[in-house]
Design an enzyme around this catalytic site. Structure first.
Site, PDB file in Angstrom:
ATOM      1  CB  THR A 267     -17.783   8.072   4.798  1.00 24.14           C
ATOM      2  OG1 THR A 267     -19.069   8.302   5.364  1.00 24.14           O
ATOM      3  CG2 THR A 267     -16.917   9.281   4.951  1.00 24.14           C
TER       4      THR A 267
ATOM      5  CG  HIS B 263      -9.892   4.648  10.775  1.00 22.79           C
ATOM      6  ND1 HIS B 263     -10.874   4.524   9.823  1.00 22.79           N
ATOM      7  CD2 HIS B 263     -10.532   4.592  11.970  1.00 22.79           C
ATOM      8  CE1 HIS B 263     -12.057   4.399  10.414  1.00 22.79           C
ATOM      9  NE2 HIS B 263     -11.882   4.446  11.712  1.00 22.79           N
TER      10      HIS B 263
ATOM     11  NE  ARG C  16      -3.711  -0.179   2.590  1.00 19.98           N
ATOM     12  CZ  ARG C  16      -4.969  -0.064   2.183  1.00 19.98           C
ATOM     13  NH1 ARG C  16      -5.506  -1.014   1.443  1.00 19.98           N
ATOM     14  NH2 ARG C  16      -5.691   0.980   2.506  1.00 19.98           N
TER      15      ARG C  16
END
Ligand SMILES: [Zn+2]
Length: 240
Positions: free
Chosen positions: A184, A112, A62
């Protein structure tokens, strides 16, 4: 969208849809699988304890992918809104990438965690997360905490862990007169509850994104479309 007044305080929540417009796949976007494993089985403290090299391979891929993506018009628009509102602006993102920062955002909190940061894997160790763009593919490549010697882990809120800086986030949400939610799904808690909390405070609630969110009934305004196309017009509205 109605224009913001000089008294408005804007709380922005962004999610995976904003990054997806830059070409970063979301967990769901990669079909929930990585090398045949459910992503939910890779992004956990248990997986890291059992096989830290496998977990780091996932995050290293990632990190590598992140190098090739750029902020899109939605990130740029949010950077412009922040410059206009200054400390009446607060951005809370569920995204772990650094695209908001690359577009000039400064008042941004990553609930997060951040893909480009690492930290000690020992919960009680007090060392702070640090910037880290390195890729780790083998157990031997994973560095140890300089203070306690435990393995370094991604600074990511894994499944079953508590999101970061919730006290600051809830305090900012409490003071907001407008909640703008961008891209979202409306599914992931605690962010999905933000709109209900904002309504309790009589804040105006706006949703911008390509798909109708599952909690759309809580929004005063639902604007369907690409955030990159809708947000710039929000910026052009004179603030006053
Ligand atoms: Zn440590």
């Amino acid at each position: 969208m109605e224009k913001l007044s000089a008294e408005d305080r804007l709380f922005v929540l962004t999610g995976a849809g904003v990054s997806a417009e830059s070409g970063l796949p979301t967990f769901r976007g990669i079909n929930g699988l990585w090398r045949g494993y459910p992503v939910e089985d890779v992004a956990t403290p248990e997986a890291f304890a059992a096989d830290p090299a496998m977990v780091w391979q996932f995050y290293s891929e990632r990190r590598q992918r992140h190098e090739s993506v750029r902020p899109n018009p939605a990130h740029v628009a949010l950077g412009d809104i922040e410059r206009a509102l200054e400390d009446r602006f607060f951005l809370c993102t569920q995204n772990v990438d650094s695209l908001h920062e690359q577009a000039g955002s400064q008042r941004v909190v990553h609930m997060h965690g951040r893909l480009m940061q690492s930290r000690c894997s020992r919960t009680l160790c007090r060392t702070l997360p640090f910037d880290d763009r390195n890729l780790y593919r083998t157990r031997g490549e994973i560095p140890n905490c300089p203070k306690c010697g435990a393995l370094v882990r991604p600074h990511i809120c894994w499944f079953g862990e508590v999101p970061f800086q919730m006290e600051l986030i809830l305090q900012q949400l409490d003071g907001a007169t407008v909640l703008l939610t961008v891209g979202t799904s409306g599914v992931v808690e605690p962010a999905a509850s933000f709109v209900r909390m904002a309504r309790l405070n009589r804040a105006r609630t706006i949703y911008v994104g390509p798909e109708e969110p599952s909690n759309s009934e809580y929004f005063d305004e639902v604007l369907l479309g690409k955030a990159g196309e809708l947000l710039p017009s929000f910026v052009n509205v004179p603030l006053g």
